[in-house]
Design a protein around this motif. Structure first.
Motif, short mmCIF file in Angstrom:
data_model
loop_
_atom_site.label_atom_id
_atom_site.label_comp_id
_atom_site.label_asym_id
_atom_site.label_seq_id
_atom_site.Cartn_x
_atom_site.Cartn_y
_atom_site.Cartn_z
N MET A 90 1.00 -1.19 0.00
CA MET A 90 -0.02 -0.14 0.05
C MET A 90 0.89 1.31 -0.13
SD MET A 90 -3.15 -1.13 0.01
CE MET A 90 -4.32 0.02 0.90
N ALA B 243 -7.79 2.93 -1.60
CA ALA B 243 -8.14 1.41 -1.43
C ALA B 243 -8.59 1.11 -0.09
CB ALA B 243 -6.86 0.43 -1.63
N TRP B 244 -8.07 2.10 0.83
CA TRP B 244 -8.56 2.03 2.20
C TRP B 244 -8.20 3.47 2.99
CZ3 TRP B 244 -5.60 1.66 7.17
CH2 TRP B 244 -6.12 1.45 8.13
N VAL B 245 -9.18 3.92 3.96
CA VAL B 245 -8.94 5.11 4.68
C VAL B 245 -9.17 4.66 6.11
CG1 VAL B 245 -9.95 7.30 5.08
CG2 VAL B 245 -10.11 6.46 2.80
N ASP B 246 -7.92 5.18 7.02
CA ASP B 246 -8.08 4.70 8.36
C ASP B 246 -9.07 5.34 8.84
OD1 ASP B 246 -7.35 5.05 11.07
OD2 ASP B 246 -5.27 4.51 10.63
N ARG C 92 -5.37 8.31 4.08
CA ARG C 92 -5.55 7.44 2.82
C ARG C 92 -4.41 6.66 2.30
NH1 ARG C 92 -7.99 12.62 2.70
NH2 ARG C 92 -10.07 12.75 1.77
N TRP C 93 -4.65 5.29 1.80
CA TRP C 93 -3.72 4.55 1.53
C TRP C 93 -4.28 4.04 0.12
CZ3 TRP C 93 0.84 3.70 4.07
CH2 TRP C 93 0.68 4.16 5.41
N TYR C 94 -3.31 3.63 -0.75
CA TYR C 94 -3.78 3.32 -2.11
C TYR C 94 -2.96 2.22 -2.53
CZ TYR C 94 -5.11 8.32 -2.90
OH TYR C 94 -5.98 9.43 -2.74
#
Length: 361
Positions: free
Chosen positions: A1, A30-33, A39-41
């Motif tokens: 990520m 792809a995911w948000v804490d 934000r993470w990609y």
């Protein structure tokens, strides 16, 4: 990520742009804490981000970009090809329309200039200027002279003599520098000449003394006399823009900063790469400045704090602070789209203006 900072670095999209495209549903992480909101990609999203950056640089509308990203990985690429071709046709039509308008503008300029009846310059002025003051004024504006061969009228320093004041002005469109000094001996009307950069440099080389020097303008020729030494030459044959229309800025916040400490913060702080492409310099680095309510200025990653933000070319700002030649300088921030002013604390007649850089692409 990939973190949002790594994604920005590797894709060419800024952090604030990635946040904007997330909110617009164009490139969703792809995911948000859930706790921090960070934000993470996913690795495969890097190619999408690079594609998005290319399409934005080509000026494609966001609605079309959304469709292209949706259809990019599909087996049927007809939609993508059709959207690319349609946008290319729009650009070609826009260029054709722009050529038509510019042709009309050139005709209007030709009518105004009317070279058949043009008269030679008859300006004349003789004045005395303290050598240290003229040297400091040249140092304060020289860095802003344009080197663009397509704009020869900006390739020098404007010498604007009015009353007992001499103003030196230089601009390359993205920054403007003005320095004012007192003079003796000129009692005539206002005189303006643009001294070529090379001649301005030759003049500066003579200003190593403490006494007064003589400056003379006769038609299209300017001469600087320093004792038994002289620098003389032809002025530029082009009129300099009316800089007075460019220096009236909306009121805003003023921040007093320690020049040395702020330079260190700029040099070590985060930058946004590649934001100088509108002036043909893709390697330019941009600093995002955040102005807090208490007047303090900090260099930040993306300006997501509570203060207002403005982005400027980092190299230009460093040059302007150095040219101010003071331990402390005043940074003046107006509207988000207005230039940033760099002023001396003890001299309101000498200052620089920097055009802001857009953060949303």
């Amino acid at each position: 990520m990939r973190s949002i900072g790594e994604m920005a670095r590797d894709s060419g999209l800024g952090v604030s742009a990635l946040r904007f495209y997330d909110r617009a549903g164009v490139l969703v992480p792809a995911w948000v804490d859930p706790v921090s909101g960070y934000r993470w990609y996913a690795p495969e999203q890097l190619d999408e981000a690079r594609l998005l950056a290319r399409l934005r640089r080509a000026g494609m509308p966001l609605a079309d970009i959304r469709l292209i990203l949706a259809g990019w990985s599909g087996a049927d690429t007809d939609l993508v090809r059709g959207l690319l071709q349609a946008h290319l046709r729009r650009l070609e039509r826009g260029l054709a329309d722009a050529r038509t308008e510019f042709s009309a503008l050139r005709s209007l300029l030709d009518q105004r200039e009317n070279p058949m009846t043009a008269t030679p310059r008859t300006a004349a002025a003789r004045l005395s200027v303290p050598a240290p003051d003229l040297a400091a004024a040249l140092d304060a504006v020289r860095y802003a002279v344009s080197s663009d061969p397509g704009l020869p009228m900006l390739g020098g320093v404007l010498f604007d003599v009015e009353g007992d004041t001499l103003r030196l002005v230089a601009t390359d469109r993205y920054r403007l520098a003005v320095a004012g000094i007192g003079t003796d001996g000129h009692g005539g009307p206002r005189v303006q000449v643009t001294v070529p950069a090379a001649l301005a440099d030759a003049m500066r080389a003579l200003l190593d003394g403490d006494g007064p020097v003589g400056l003379a303008v006769e038609g299209d020729r300017v001469t600087l006399e320093a004792g038994d030494r002289q620098a003389a030459g032809q002025c530029l044959a082009h009129d300099f823009p009316d800089y007075r229309r460019l220096v009236h800025l909306p009121s805003g916040r003023r921040a007093l900063v320690e020049a040395a400490a702020f330079r260190r913060e700029l040099e070590s702080g985060p930058v946004r790469p590649g934001a100088g492409r509108e002036r043909g310099d893709a390697s330019a680095e941009v600093s995002v400045l955040e102005v807090a309510d208490d007047g303090t200025v900090s260099v930040c990653e993306d300006g997501d704090g509570d203060g207002s933000v403005v982005a400027v070319d980092r190299g230009f700002l460093l040059e302007a602070i150095a040219a101010a030649g003071r331990d402390r300088v005043v940074l003046e921030f107006g509207a988000p789209t207005a230039p940033v002013a760099i002023r001396r604390t003890d001299d309101e007649t000498t200052f620089a203006l920097l055009m802001p850089v857009r953060l949303d692409d």
